[in-house]
Design an enzyme around this catalytic site. Structure first.
Site, PDB file in Angstrom:
ATOM      1  N   GLU A  47     -33.171  57.131  38.892  1.00  0.00           N
ATOM      2  CA  GLU A  47     -32.583  55.825  38.571  1.00  0.00           C
ATOM      3  C   GLU A  47     -33.642  54.736  38.714  1.00  0.00           C
ATOM      4  O   GLU A  47     -34.100  54.440  39.820  1.00  0.00           O
ATOM      5  CB  GLU A  47     -31.413  55.515  39.498  1.00  0.00           C
ATOM      6  N   ARG A  51     -35.081  45.668  38.057  1.00  0.00           N
ATOM      7  CA  ARG A  51     -35.358  44.546  38.953  1.00  0.00           C
ATOM      8  C   ARG A  51     -36.790  44.026  38.819  1.00  0.00           C
ATOM      9  O   ARG A  51     -37.168  43.083  39.507  1.00  0.00           O
ATOM     10  CB  ARG A  51     -35.115  44.953  40.409  1.00  0.00           C
ATOM     11  N   LYS A 134     -19.853  54.911  41.620  1.00  0.00           N
ATOM     12  CA  LYS A 134     -20.843  54.569  42.636  1.00  0.00           C
ATOM     13  C   LYS A 134     -20.138  53.783  43.743  1.00  0.00           C
ATOM     14  O   LYS A 134     -19.269  52.958  43.462  1.00  0.00           O
ATOM     15  CB  LYS A 134     -21.945  53.718  41.998  1.00  0.00           C
TER      16      LYS A 134
END
Length: 212
Positions: A47, A51, A134
């Site tokens: 993943e 950012r 999640k």
């Protein structure tokens, strides 16, 4: 792509290994060797969080690494979904879930692992067809104890918890019936990436792989 189809695809990703590395990549040159190191250690689901300025290019680079399954994390907007899919992400992860984000994933055909943290959020996503979710931020939101409790009234949903999870507390989560895997950043420490110590990262990945 319906939510049910997305959850089926997310299930396959979550079953690849007990840990999904959550990666913050600042230097594009680290992307490919990092992916190779993690895959070599037995962690193929990667993943890459959106950012940093190089995140999308990192996804492109990692998508070419044999044996890897690369996804995009921190999806917040429909634009993020489109950009991630175009970059080669094969799944997406979001800290929460909105109608616009869900629709974008349906339209783009990108399997989504949507974030939820309360019983209402979990039930709302379940109503839409998301049986794989999640749980974030895990440690700050009740941790393994919460997930064990929520598993009794809502056994249909299985989770990938992330946030505050380490090699030490990961087994607390992985021992639960409703946990598929955990997400963690400890397998790719910034110090090791900065020095190019890919062998150290492979070792950490191997330790994580042995958790289940």
């Amino acid at each position: 792509m319906t939510p049910a189809e997305q959850s089926a695809a997310a299930l396959r990703v979550c079953q690849l290994a007990p840990v999904v590395p959550v990666l913050v990549i600042d230097d594009l040159a680290h992307a490919a060797p990092l992916a190779r190191a993690l895959v070599a250690g037995g962690l193929p689901a990667l993943e890459v969080t959106l950012r940093t300025p190089v995140a999308l290019d990192a996804i492109r680079a990692m998508a070419d690494v044999e044996g890897g399954t690369v996804g995009a994390g921190t999806l917040l907007t429909p634009a993020d979904v489109k950009a991630a899919k175009k970059a080669g992400a094969t799944f997406g992860v979001s800290p929460g879930a909105t109608d616009r984000l869900i629709k974008a994933c349906e339209d783009e055909g990108l399997p989504l692992l949507p974030g939820a943290v309360t019983a209402t959020e979990i039930m709302t996503l379940l109503e839409r067809g998301y049986t794989v979710q999640k749980f974030f931020p895990a440690e700050q939101s009740g941790g393994a104890a919460f997930l064990k409790s929520i598993g009794s009234p809502i056994p249909q949903v299985r989770f990938c918890p992330t946030g505050g999870i380490s090699l030490k507390n990961a087994p607390d989560y992985l021992s639960l019936k409703n946990i598929l895997c955990v997400g963690g950043s400890w397998v790719a420490p910034k110090e090791a990436m900065a020095t190019g110590d890919w062998a150290a990262i492979t070792k950490l990945a191997t330790e994580a792989r042995a958790l289940r």
